[in-house]
Design an enzyme around this catalytic site. Sequence first.
Site: not given
Length: 493
Positions: A15-16, A80, A235-237, A258, A303, A402
């Site tokens: 995380g950041r 999610a 949701h990150d997406t 990921t 990863q 990424g």
Amino acid sequence: MATNYVAVDIGASSGRLMLGQLKEDKLKLQEIHRFTNGFAKKEQHDRWNIDHLIKEIFIGLEKIKQMGIDNVKLGIDTWAVDYVLVGMDGKKIHDPISYRDHRTDTAVAELTSALPKSYIYEKTGIQFLDFNTLYQLYKEDRDCLAKTDKIMMIPDYIGYVLTGNAVTEVTNASTTQMLNLREGLFDQDLLKEVNVKPEQFPRLVEAGTVLGNVRYKWHVQYDIPNTEVVTVATHDTASAVLGTPGVGKNWAFLSSGTWSLLGAELNTPENGQAAFAENYTNEWGAYGTYRFLKNIMGLWICQRVRHEYNDKYSFAELAALAAKEAPFQQFIDVNAKRFENPDNMIAELQAYCRETNQVVPETVSQVMMAIYSNLSLFYANELSKLSQILKHPIDTLNIVGGGSNVALMNQMTSNLADVTVYAGPSEATAVGNIIVQMITSHEVKDIQHGRQLIKASFNIKQFTAEAGKYPGVLANYQAFLSKQKQPYFNSVG
């Protein structure tokens, strides 16, 4: 004085906190704090250390205060489907279980023996993944559910801890496979199947809702700025798609992290028979949109491989090593269930190739080229399916996250799919998070203006298809997949 926006962006491995400011008509980003994330076995399940994540957010905010910044706006996005059970005392009952835990391995088959998949898909438009919240709750401990006052998705729970206010943001809630497409509410029939009541979820809100200020007690414990929390596309997406420049007439997106999420942004959901057959999902987006997409295993494979090489190589070094090898030496269904969480990813990839009588990658460079080659093939294959379902050609693919930094994979995807690829920004999730905050603060008019700002602010790289570069490779890959057992994520029955 410029408004200071903080994006808390937490993925499965890290995380950041990113600080964003509008300067000279460009969005400037600065990473302030980065921290690790991961699940560990605890109380017989793979669980997230949610308290660790919250503490790291405060550490990041303290760093911002040390920069002389006294006031910020803050948005939170995470992965999610996972959730926290909160008891009557307002505290979590236990640490949340990871979606990669094996408790749901048989849940789809069990639940859909009573409710047909076509029935669930017609209601929700969401793809069948055995870790969807619907199936997690189906396998949830009944005693814990009986003690639960509220069920909160991960980013909503973090926002609740920070502010004391509880909501359920729709972009993340839609991934539960429990929201009804037509009603816009949690589906009563599906909730009954998992012994959950509608009132156990906090009220539904849209992205861009102001949640509230960080509570006084946290200012006593930490030296942090005055912080107003905005419920962004949690949701990150969803945030990543909002952070996509959207170049092209009929453009598709690939959020490459990921997970790889490949699809198109629609104004109306597409939950017809063709979408059902290919297990495409209609996740709700911000501002009345839908993310029509396919889940692909993604850089999770890279990863794990990197970790199994003792983190000796950076991702850039792994890509450079892969470039030394010839591509497409073997075909791999990267979405096969066996790659979801194997004991050893390298060994699993090699075993797959042996079992299918193909060249076995042995060296670091061979393993990485096998991964990049087959991710590119899978992307190209799914772009073809996406075009068929939507009944129009896809002319550009916007790759963010990424994976947008892997030029080798970008070019192979462009060649295989015969589309122009636009790569970047790599920080699209944080960008989309901040764009929603800026729209809420009226510093940006709407998402169209937000995407214009993105194009002006970041270096978007272009990859043009090289005609005839890989003749017949995609067709051979498609034939290979058709001969294998139907891919796990495509199995809708």
